[in-house]
Design an enzyme around this catalytic site. Sequence first.
Site, PDB file in Angstrom:
ATOM      1  N   HIS A 198      -6.088 -13.986   0.445  1.00  0.00           N
ATOM      2  CA  HIS A 198      -6.007 -12.534   0.264  1.00  0.00           C
ATOM      3  C   HIS A 198      -6.903 -11.846   1.275  1.00  0.00           C
ATOM      4  O   HIS A 198      -8.127 -11.897   1.182  1.00  0.00           O
ATOM      5  CB  HIS A 198      -6.432 -12.199  -1.168  1.00  0.00           C
ATOM      6  CG  HIS A 198      -6.117 -10.801  -1.585  1.00  0.00           C
ATOM      7  ND1 HIS A 198      -5.670  -9.841  -0.708  1.00  0.00           N
ATOM      8  CD2 HIS A 198      -6.196 -10.186  -2.803  1.00  0.00           C
ATOM      9  CE1 HIS A 198      -5.479  -8.716  -1.358  1.00  0.00           C
ATOM     10  NE2 HIS A 198      -5.791  -8.901  -2.629  1.00  0.00           N
ATOM     11  N   HIS A 258       2.979  -8.712  -3.543  1.00  0.00           N
ATOM     12  CA  HIS A 258       1.518  -8.712  -3.480  1.00  0.00           C
ATOM     13  C   HIS A 258       1.009 -10.096  -3.881  1.00  0.00           C
ATOM     14  O   HIS A 258       0.170 -10.668  -3.194  1.00  0.00           O
ATOM     15  CB  HIS A 258       0.969  -7.626  -4.393  1.00  0.00           C
ATOM     16  CG  HIS A 258      -0.508  -7.440  -4.287  1.00  0.00           C
ATOM     17  ND1 HIS A 258      -1.141  -7.176  -3.095  1.00  0.00           N
ATOM     18  CD2 HIS A 258      -1.490  -7.471  -5.230  1.00  0.00           C
ATOM     19  CE1 HIS A 258      -2.446  -7.063  -3.294  1.00  0.00           C
ATOM     20  NE2 HIS A 258      -2.678  -7.238  -4.581  1.00  0.00           N
ATOM     21  N   LYS A 284       0.393 -14.930   0.574  1.00  0.00           N
ATOM     22  CA  LYS A 284      -1.022 -15.146   0.247  1.00  0.00           C
ATOM     23  C   LYS A 284      -1.276 -16.579  -0.204  1.00  0.00           C
ATOM     24  O   LYS A 284      -2.426 -17.032  -0.193  1.00  0.00           O
ATOM     25  CB  LYS A 284      -1.473 -14.176  -0.852  1.00  0.00           C
ATOM     26  CG  LYS A 284      -1.641 -12.732  -0.389  1.00  0.00           C
ATOM     27  CD  LYS A 284      -2.236 -11.872  -1.495  1.00  0.00           C
ATOM     28  CE  LYS A 284      -2.397 -10.417  -1.061  1.00  0.00           C
ATOM     29  NZ  LYS A 284      -1.087  -9.726  -0.977  1.00  0.00           N
ATOM     30  N   CYS A 327      -7.052  -3.206  -1.342  1.00  0.00           N
ATOM     31  CA  CYS A 327      -6.087  -4.136  -0.759  1.00  0.00           C
ATOM     32  C   CYS A 327      -4.819  -3.455  -0.270  1.00  0.00           C
ATOM     33  O   CYS A 327      -3.982  -4.090   0.370  1.00  0.00           O
ATOM     34  CB  CYS A 327      -5.748  -5.215  -1.785  1.00  0.00           C
ATOM     35  SG  CYS A 327      -7.228  -5.954  -2.510  1.00  0.00           S
ATOM     36  N   GLU A 378       3.700  -7.813 -11.586  1.00  0.00           N
ATOM     37  CA  GLU A 378       4.595  -7.524 -10.458  1.00  0.00           C
ATOM     38  C   GLU A 378       6.008  -8.022 -10.722  1.00  0.00           C
ATOM     39  O   GLU A 378       6.985  -7.350 -10.394  1.00  0.00           O
ATOM     40  CB  GLU A 378       4.043  -8.149  -9.175  1.00  0.00           C
ATOM     41  CG  GLU A 378       4.798  -7.703  -7.936  1.00  0.00           C
ATOM     42  CD  GLU A 378       4.102  -8.077  -6.639  1.00  0.00           C
ATOM     43  OE1 GLU A 378       4.533  -7.594  -5.585  1.00  0.00           O
ATOM     44  OE2 GLU A 378       3.118  -8.861  -6.684  1.00  0.00           O
ATOM     45  N   PHE A 409      -7.353  -2.611  -5.911  1.00  0.00           N
ATOM     46  CA  PHE A 409      -8.265  -2.181  -6.970  1.00  0.00           C
ATOM     47  C   PHE A 409      -8.327  -0.657  -6.985  1.00  0.00           C
ATOM     48  O   PHE A 409      -8.352  -0.004  -5.941  1.00  0.00           O
ATOM     49  CB  PHE A 409      -9.668  -2.736  -6.739  1.00  0.00           C
ATOM     50  CG  PHE A 409      -9.820  -4.206  -7.043  1.00  0.00           C
ATOM     51  CD1 PHE A 409      -8.829  -4.923  -7.702  1.00  0.00           C
ATOM     52  CD2 PHE A 409     -10.978  -4.876  -6.676  1.00  0.00           C
ATOM     53  CE1 PHE A 409      -8.979  -6.269  -7.982  1.00  0.00           C
ATOM     54  CE2 PHE A 409     -11.143  -6.227  -6.957  1.00  0.00           C
ATOM     55  CZ  PHE A 409     -10.135  -6.929  -7.602  1.00  0.00           C
TER      56      PHE A 409
END
Length: 413
Positions: free
Chosen positions: A340, A303, A335, A163, A314, A401
């Site tokens: 996403h 994010h 998002k 991502c 975060e 990831f």
Amino acid sequence: MRRVVITGIGAITPIGNTIKEYSQALKEGRSGADYIKHFDASKFKTTFACEVKGFDGAEVFGRKEVRKMDLFSQYGLVSAEEAVIDSGLNFDEQNPDRIGVIWGSGIGGLRSLEEQIELNSDYENTPRYNPFMIPKMIADIVPGQIAIKYGLMGINYGTVSACASSSHAIINAMDNIRLGRADIIISGGSEAAVTRAGIGGFSGMKALSGRNDDPSTASRPFDKDRDGFVLGEGAGALILEEYEHAKKRGAKIYAEILGGGMTDDAHHITAPHPDGLGAANVMKNALLESSVSTSDIDYINVHGTSTPLGDIAEIKAILKIFGDDAYKLSISSTKSMTGHLLGASGAIESIACIIGMEEGFVPPTINHFTDDPEIDQKLKLTYNTPEEKQIDMILCNTFGFGGHNTSFVLRKL
């Protein structure tokens, strides 16, 4: 080092197929989530996603050419064309050796690979693979296609870091221009993983929301009842250009990209570090390289995927780095609207930041219903409606990831 600015933007997203449409949807706080139309998802645990709407590749590229391209490539080329037009560039007047393309995709042509495996799954028969299967599926094909379309012979490659892919592409593009390796680089990312394998794979690892009764409210970052992300698709493209080069040709300058950070959690293949250490370090590095302080940042586009662990990690990272300044800035996750977009996230989210700078608003985190006691609600998380605000400096966060973390700073000029 040389300064780098953004002189063109283009996007195709689940909430708008052009910059104009995308901008309007961000201001409206519109959700792009709905039941999946690309395939019959009725037997899957998650039956919805944030798909691009009203797009027909055959109409754009013609029936012959579209057969040679996966959907993620089609999205990439469409967004790049909009960005090139927006920039006012005439490539006939430029040195093609000094113009490159650096593009990100976390997965690449998943649909093309999936289709060919299904068609050739009967091993009793002679396998008949499409001769375009490999160039359709490889994740680095889009920068090559963009270069071929415009005759660009400079730096050209793809970045793959889940991502964080398109954010890595943007930071790499900035670095190459700063170091004098190019004058202009088309950067961004594209993804089209709303497929049987994409939905099945992410659902199998319990990463997706299962809110099948109400898809439009399923992506709810920072909400107490968040239960996973909503898979999205699309692309975003940015024209990065050396500052003096842009000035000389009279280009419109949206923003300057001041610096970026790149780190890893070194913790887990999918889960973030529980204390957000990698995220904290990447923001610290981005601020240091940009020579700005925490008090200079007006807005963080986080994010913020709507996962139970990720959102908290975060927020912890922001509080660790920003301290009391965290309560003075605006924070939101787009998002919540787009879903996403995996490897394309950083591209479309940085464009959302640029739109907010241009039009004086913070895009909202929609779908907030219940405060999470683990999240400091004194933070300005811009819930549900846009916030009118002059924005001069933005931090853009994207994590992937494998523990990949990216962050970069945009300044309005």
